[in-house]
Design a protein around this motif. Structure first.
Motif, PDB file in Angstrom:
ATOM      1  N   VAL A 179      -7.191   5.686  -0.310  1.00 38.12           N
ATOM      2  CA  VAL A 179      -6.301   4.697   0.289  1.00 38.12           C
ATOM      3  C   VAL A 179      -6.950   4.032   1.498  1.00 38.12           C
ATOM      4  CG1 VAL A 179      -4.094   4.351   1.465  1.00 38.12           C
ATOM      5  CG2 VAL A 179      -4.203   5.806  -0.548  1.00 38.12           C
ATOM      6  N   THR A 186      -7.477   0.055   1.868  1.00 35.54           N
ATOM      7  CA  THR A 186      -6.902  -0.730   2.962  1.00 35.54           C
ATOM      8  C   THR A 186      -7.990  -1.394   3.807  1.00 35.54           C
ATOM      9  OG1 THR A 186      -6.777   1.324   4.264  1.00 35.54           O
ATOM     10  CG2 THR A 186      -4.772   0.610   3.137  1.00 35.54           C
ATOM     11  N   THR A 230       0.831  -1.209   0.000  1.00 31.94           N
ATOM     12  CA  THR A 230       0.000   0.000   0.000  1.00 31.94           C
ATOM     13  C   THR A 230       0.862   1.254   0.000  1.00 31.94           C
ATOM     14  OG1 THR A 230      -1.708  -1.180   1.253  1.00 31.94           O
ATOM     15  CG2 THR A 230      -1.839   1.221   1.188  1.00 31.94           C
TER      16      THR A 230
END
Length: 332
Positions: free
Chosen positions: A244, A248, A73
């Motif tokens: 993001v 995640t 990530t």
């Protein structure tokens, strides 16, 4: 409402920028201040190395799937999103500020706040400690390499020189390694004096920010960018963080991680380190004095945004766990 207010360190950062805007340092004083700043940053990374317990590292390395997910990530998904932002026209996001967004996307994760929010949300704290610390260690190698790759690909920043990589190794990596080697002898002493040594952490960053913005002000940063340009950076940072965090959070569920692991992945994977980013920017863009202020600005803004958003999310996670436990108790 207090969770939406800037933290003390952010207020100090704003004050450093304001001071640089009205009283920038230059000439011979700036030269000596720069030397003092380099020493302070070296000490900061020495303390990072000395704090990191080897027992924690060995114990956390067993959870390799989680660590690979967070690293992917931080150093793959973030840079790809940064490249995608490049499709915005320059009339919306000026090229120098976009270079700052790109550099933000290749930075390692935070350490202290990632661990703190994971703990607050009742997540996997040992895994968060290892992942956040490992991210910063790998970032000393990966950040300059990725910065060189994405910036040369897009034409922003002109890549990273061998001198910049050498400066990062000497100023950041070497003190970290020395601190880690001395950790068995001084680690407990340093960890026991966290509050006493906190000014070293924050003081070094404030010195770099003041020096960087002093140079930028002299070069005319506030004449170059308008309020609209700054607003564009804020919106871009907010959208980047939101995307993001969604990746995640839901990605960890699809991969079959537990709720505790999901929390660690969400908070470690969505963060970017101001403490590592500002010194690295100072090293990598040392020959581009007019660019450093524009590079640092998106990082500073992202820092405050991520703190506010993660504070709210950590409380939501904690409240959800309490509700689940209450239901289980009632059912029993």
């Amino acid at each position: 409402m207090s969770r939406f207010m800037p933290d003390r360190f952010t207020i100090m950062l704003v004050c450093a920028v304001i001071l640089a805007s009205f009283l920038p340092i230059y000439g011979q004083p700036a030269y000596w201040f720069g030397i003092a700043t380099d020493i302070a940053i070296g000490l900061l990374f020495f303390l990072h190395g000395a704090r990191l317990s080897r027992e924690v590292v060995v114990g956390g390395l067993l959870h390799w799937r989680l660590h690979l997910t967070i690293l992917a990530t931080t150093f793959v998904i973030f840079p790809l999103l940064g490249l995608a932002i490049g499709f915005l026209p320059e009339s919306i996001l000026p090229a120098p500020l976009y270079a700052g967004i790109l550099f933000l996307c290749v930075l390692p994760s935070t350490v202290q706040s990632s661990i703190a929010f994971t703990s607050m949300a009742n997540g996997n704290v040992p895994a968060a400690i290892v992942s956040a610390s490992g991210s910063n260690l790998f970032g000393m190698f990966l950040t300059p390499l990725l910065a060189s790759l994405v910036m040369s690909t897009t034409g922003e920043g002109g890549g990273v020189s061998a001198d910049a990589i050498e400066k990062i190794a000497l100023q950041l990596l070497a003190p970290f390694v020395i601190g880690q080697l001395l950790q068995p002898f001084i680690g407990n002493w340093i960890r026991a004096r966290k509050k006493l040594l906190a000014p070293v952490d924050r003081g070094g960053i404030l010195m770099v920010v003041y020096l960087a913005f002093s140079t930028a002000v002299i070069e005319g940063i506030w004449r170059t960018f308008s309020v609209t340009d700054i607003a564009a950076v804020i919106v871009t940072d907010m959208v980047l963080l939101a995307v993001v965090m969604v990746i995640t959070m839901y990605g960890s569920r699809l991969l079959g991680f537990s709720k505790e692991d999901e929390i660690a992945i969400t908070f470690c994977g969505s963060k970017k380190s101001l403490a590592s980013g500002v010194p690295m920017a100072n090293a990598i863009f040392a020959g581009q004095s007019s660019a450093i202020g524009a590079i640092v600005l998106p990082i500073m803004l992202f820092h405050q945004i991520q703190l506010m958003v993660c504070a709210v999310l950590a409380q939501k996670y904690a409240q959800r766990k309490v509700k689940v436990e209450d239901k289980a108790t009632a059912a029993a």
